[in-house]
Structure formats: structure tokens, C-alpha cells
Write a protein that holds these residues in place. Structure first.
Motif, PDB file in Angstrom:
ATOM      1  N   SER A 141      -3.716   4.194  -1.897  1.00  0.00           N
ATOM      2  CA  SER A 141      -4.752   4.617  -0.959  1.00  0.00           C
ATOM      3  C   SER A 141      -4.904   6.126  -1.018  1.00  0.00           C
ATOM      4  CB  SER A 141      -4.378   4.192   0.461  1.00  0.00           C
ATOM      5  OG  SER A 141      -4.403   2.780   0.567  1.00  0.00           O
TER       6      SER A 141
ATOM      7  N   SER B 116       0.694   5.745  -0.440  1.00  0.00           N
ATOM      8  CA  SER B 116      -0.141   6.943  -0.384  1.00  0.00           C
ATOM      9  C   SER B 116      -0.150   7.639  -1.737  1.00  0.00           C
ATOM     10  CB  SER B 116       0.388   7.889   0.689  1.00  0.00           C
ATOM     11  OG  SER B 116       1.667   8.381   0.316  1.00  0.00           O
TER      12      SER B 116
ATOM     13  N   SER C 144       0.836  -1.210   0.000  1.00  0.00           N
ATOM     14  CA  SER C 144       0.000   0.000   0.000  1.00  0.00           C
ATOM     15  C   SER C 144       0.861   1.246   0.000  1.00  0.00           C
ATOM     16  CB  SER C 144      -0.883   0.018   1.249  1.00  0.00           C
ATOM     17  OG  SER C 144      -1.654  -1.164   1.343  1.00  0.00           O
TER      18      SER C 144
ATOM     19  N   ASP D 286       0.932  10.442  -2.340  1.00  0.00           N
ATOM     20  CA  ASP D 286       2.234  11.078  -2.559  1.00  0.00           C
ATOM     21  C   ASP D 286       3.396  10.083  -2.540  1.00  0.00           C
ATOM     22  OD1 ASP D 286       1.486  10.947   0.118  1.00  0.00           O
ATOM     23  OD2 ASP D 286       2.337  12.890   0.677  1.00  0.00           O
TER      24      ASP D 286
ATOM     25  N   ARG E   7      -5.150  18.060   2.324  1.00  0.00           N
ATOM     26  CA  ARG E   7      -5.666  16.719   2.597  1.00  0.00           C
ATOM     27  C   ARG E   7      -6.456  16.227   1.393  1.00  0.00           C
ATOM     28  NH1 ARG E   7      -7.695  20.731   5.295  1.00  0.00           N
ATOM     29  NH2 ARG E   7      -5.986  20.392   6.737  1.00  0.00           N
TER      30      ARG E   7
ATOM     31  N   GLY F 174       4.548   5.500   6.867  1.00  0.00           N
ATOM     32  CA  GLY F 174       4.623   6.846   7.414  1.00  0.00           C
ATOM     33  C   GLY F 174       5.962   7.101   8.085  1.00  0.00           C
TER      34      GLY F 174
ATOM     35  N   THR G 197      -3.529   4.218   7.963  1.00  0.00           N
ATOM     36  CA  THR G 197      -4.555   4.700   7.030  1.00  0.00           C
ATOM     37  C   THR G 197      -4.297   4.176   5.618  1.00  0.00           C
ATOM     38  OG1 THR G 197      -3.345   6.725   6.482  1.00  0.00           O
ATOM     39  CG2 THR G 197      -4.853   6.827   8.351  1.00  0.00           C
ATOM     40  N   LEU G 198      -3.053   3.766   5.337  1.00  0.00           N
ATOM     41  CA  LEU G 198      -2.734   3.188   4.033  1.00  0.00           C
ATOM     42  C   LEU G 198      -3.476   1.889   3.783  1.00  0.00           C
ATOM     43  CD1 LEU G 198       1.133   3.434   3.791  1.00  0.00           C
ATOM     44  CD2 LEU G 198      -0.547   4.706   2.470  1.00  0.00           C
TER      45      LEU G 198
ATOM     46  N   VAL H  99      -4.824   8.778   0.577  1.00  0.00           N
ATOM     47  CA  VAL H  99      -4.366   9.553   1.730  1.00  0.00           C
ATOM     48  C   VAL H  99      -3.043  10.217   1.368  1.00  0.00           C
ATOM     49  CG1 VAL H  99      -5.460   8.026   3.422  1.00  0.00           C
ATOM     50  CG2 VAL H  99      -3.105   7.577   2.721  1.00  0.00           C
ATOM     51  N   LEU H 100      -2.741  11.286   2.062  1.00  0.00           N
ATOM     52  CA  LEU H 100      -1.440  11.944   1.952  1.00  0.00           C
ATOM     53  C   LEU H 100      -0.637  11.643   3.211  1.00  0.00           C
ATOM     54  CD1 LEU H 100      -2.470  15.553   0.792  1.00  0.00           C
ATOM     55  CD2 LEU H 100      -1.267  13.847  -0.598  1.00  0.00           C
ATOM     56  N   LEU H 101       0.628  11.290   3.069  1.00  0.00           N
ATOM     57  CA  LEU H 101       1.466  11.088   4.252  1.00  0.00           C
ATOM     58  C   LEU H 101       2.502  12.199   4.431  1.00  0.00           C
ATOM     59  CD1 LEU H 101       2.054   7.228   4.323  1.00  0.00           C
ATOM     60  CD2 LEU H 101       0.577   8.594   5.803  1.00  0.00           C
TER      61      LEU H 101
END
Lengths: 218, 218
Positions: free
Chosen positions: A175, A13, A11, A15, B197, A20, A35-36, A177-179
Motif C-alpha cells: 500500500s 507499507s 498488507s 517502508d 509522506r 502500525g 490505511t494499509l 503509505v509510510l508507517l
């Protein structure tokens, strides 16, 4: 027939980070890293694995099922096995997974520091390999026979095997989301030049699953 | 009321590149860069723009429609406007788009080299800004009034505005291709730390559309 070498369910992100920042015992995937894996955590396969009922079926679940099923051997980076760094402390650490780890097959840990094998319940034995990624893969292939070998992570380990062109199939779950910080999977890797291409892209509500393949001999 | 600053339809590859390597007159998006835009090229909106019939409807088309519609001003990096580099050659270059460019509004070109404005047909005037991204945005906001300002690219320009926290809304289209080399959109940018986000993620058959937002004042 020889099995393939696969890295699955990796997984990342939006970006491009596979974990993380600030990995620790409390945050084994780094801060925000959980969250990934939302696409995975809700599946029937994952819930069954952790002893819960229910969970989603469908594409995410089918891919989750493939993550651990049918492999003859696994390869993990040291940091996937332990949070300690450097020479092994005498702390009896046997991995994050309890007495019966989910591998059920020989599992080779890449490390710079020798360690006796650890025989666990359920068919998992942890072997510690100090002479590099090629040597680890050779031992894993021998152990796996006709079955596939899985490169289990983390990011740095997958990057090393990609750079060497030794992974045949890579499944990435993007996924939403941004990390912001962490380990960047693709940084400095020219995957087309290494023979990789996108073979499939399947979106679900929780992730976009992208399959990369490399022809043997390319 | 003040318009928002948007970068929309910014296509990037699985490995994070906003354009392919080796940009040239023949390859304005770099080698392989066209494959990034497959989600766009087949839409009704795009086909209409280039004078063709047909094309797809649906999510890709709705997003394509938003790419150019309703903006009061545009900002482009020098390389989006011309393939020449350095001091402007005396070659009568007026952009890639012919007599009637698709902007139909004041369009500010970031450059280190002064150039007289160029008035085109259809409402587009190219203005050349030599005193930086903030100055260009100020001029674009003045020109746009209540309407939104669009940061039209390329990658380096979008990166500069993101780093300065000056983009309110960013629409990224992840295309299922590998480029291997090129301009990496996210490299060295910590978007969560800059207030961004993920606000939405919508997959189609050809791309996964991810919307990033930044609250004003965050």
C-alpha cells in the motif's frame, strides 16, 4: 492430494511494516494500520461481509474474495485473537468478531497459555495450541483435509512460518503509505535462500499485489 | 529561488533492498542487483544513453528521463564511484563511466580520504569531500545555483541524507523481485517522523513508482 499453506492479503507499507505501532483495543492494527487496507475496505466482497451494499469489482475484489474463501482451517497468532497478553483473563473473550466469526472452519490460535476450545456459530471453533507452530500446522492440516490452510497473521506469525519455510503461497499487498514504525515483515528474512520467489505482480490503483511462491521440497 | 534536493530512480526490491549482497567489480550493484533496474534498462532514454536504438516510451521512460536531466550538481557515495575501499590506490581510477560520464555537472564524492579533483570530458568534474554530508550538500548547492541537486546513491548515502531530513523528493521504484540480503533502505528510519509522506504512486508493468515528499521546514 494435500492442500497448500497460504498467507493472503497481507498488507504492508512502502517502508515494509505489516501493522502500525502501538497496537491496542482502539487500534487493533496499530496506529495508521487501517490505511494499509484501503485496497480491501472498498471492495464489494468486504462491504458484503460487513452488511453494506456496493463496493468495487475488479482485481482488488477478486483478491479480497480469495482471502477467506475455501479454506479448511486457519492459524492465527494470539494477538490476532485478543488484545490481552499473558495468562488468559477470565473475561469471556471470544475474539474480535462477534458470535459468528468469518472463519467458518477450525481456527488454531498460537499461544503460550492453555485455553479450552471455544465453539462459535457458523462452523468456527477456536482451538488453542501451546506447543508451537509446527504442531499447530499439523493440527490445521488434519482438520483441513484436502483444503488449504490459511496463516491469518499477524506479522510475527507470518514471519515465523516463513522462516520455517512452511508457507507455500504468500500474497502481499503493497500500500502506498509510510508507517515509520511497526512490525517489519521482511527484516532478517532471506526469502530467496528459503526458496521463495516472486511469481506475479499486479498493480491496482490502491496497491501493488505481489505473489510469492515456494516450491514444495525446495 | 533555490533548487530542490532529489534522490530519483532509487530501485528497491519487494523485501526492501537497494542493492544486492556481495558488491564487487563484477557486480557493482551486488548480486542480483541488476534485476532491480529492469524498469529502466528497457527505456528509450536508457538505450539512447548507451548508444542503442529503440526502447520503451511511457511512464518508465518519462521517469528515466528525469533521472539525469536538469541537475546542477550530483552527490555520490564513495562506493558509487569506485570499487576500491580505504585510502585511494594509485591506479588512475576515474569512475565507472569512461571519459565522458553521464553527469555533465560538478559531482561530489563522499569519502574519508582526500583526493584531487578529476576533470572529465562533457562538463563532469569529480570533487572529493571529506568533511561530511552537510558540507557536501553545501558545496553542491553552491555549484548548482538555481538548479536541483541530485543525491545519486548508493543506499547508505541516501539513508544518511534521509535521516538528516535533507532530501526534498525521493522517487522509489519497487521492482517485483526478492533479493534476500543487501542494503535495506528503510531499516531504522521513521520517515513520517522525519516529515516524509507518499505524494504519488504510479504502477507500470515493471515497477511501482512511489514518490515521497518532504515539505521544506517540516
Amino acid at each position: 492430494m494435500v492442500g497448500r499453506v497460504k498467507a493472503l492479503g497481507f498488507s504492508i507499507s512502502v517502508d515494509g511494516f505489516g501493522a502500525g505501532p502501538d497496537q491496542s483495543l482502539e487500534h487493533p492494527l496499530g496506529k495508521g494500520g487501517n490505511t494499509l487496507h484501503r485496497w480491501l475496505l472498498g471492495t464489494k466482497t468486504f462491504k458484503t461481509m460487513i452488511g453494506q451494499d456496493g463496493g468495487s469489482d475488479g482485481v482488488d475484489n477478486a483478491l479480497a474474495h480469495r482471502l477467506m474463501d475455501g479454506f479448511g482451517a486457519f492459524i492465527l497468532g494470539r494477538n490476532m485473537f485478543a488484545h490481552s497478553r499473558g495468562p488468559w483473563p477470565d473475561d469471556g473473550w471470544e475474539g474480535w468478531w462477534g458470535d459468528n466469526p468469518p472463519y467458518h472452519a477450525p481456527t488454531f490460535i498460537l499461544t503460550h497459555h492453555a485455553h479450552e476450545p471455544i465453539v462459535m456459530e457458523g462452523g468456527t471453533t477456536f482451538h488453542f495450541v501451546t506447543d508451537g507452530i509446527e504442531a499447530a500446522l499439523e493440527r490445521a492440516r488434519d482438520a483441513a483435509g484436502d483444503l488449504d490452510v490459511k496463516i491469518g497473521g499477524g506479522t510475527s506469525t507470518v514471519r515465523q512460518y516463513l522462516r520455517a519455510g512452511l508457507i507455500d503461497d504468500l500474497h502481499i499487498a503493497f500500500s502506498p503509505v509510510l508507517l515509520g514504525r511497526g512490525e517489519a515483515l521482511f527484516e532478517g528474512l532471506d526469502l530467496p535462500a528459503l526458496g521463495y520467489r516472486v511469481t506475479e505482480s499486479t498493480p491496482t490503483d490502491l496497491a501493488t499485489h505481489v505473489m510469492l511462491g515456494r516450491e514444495k521440497g525446495s
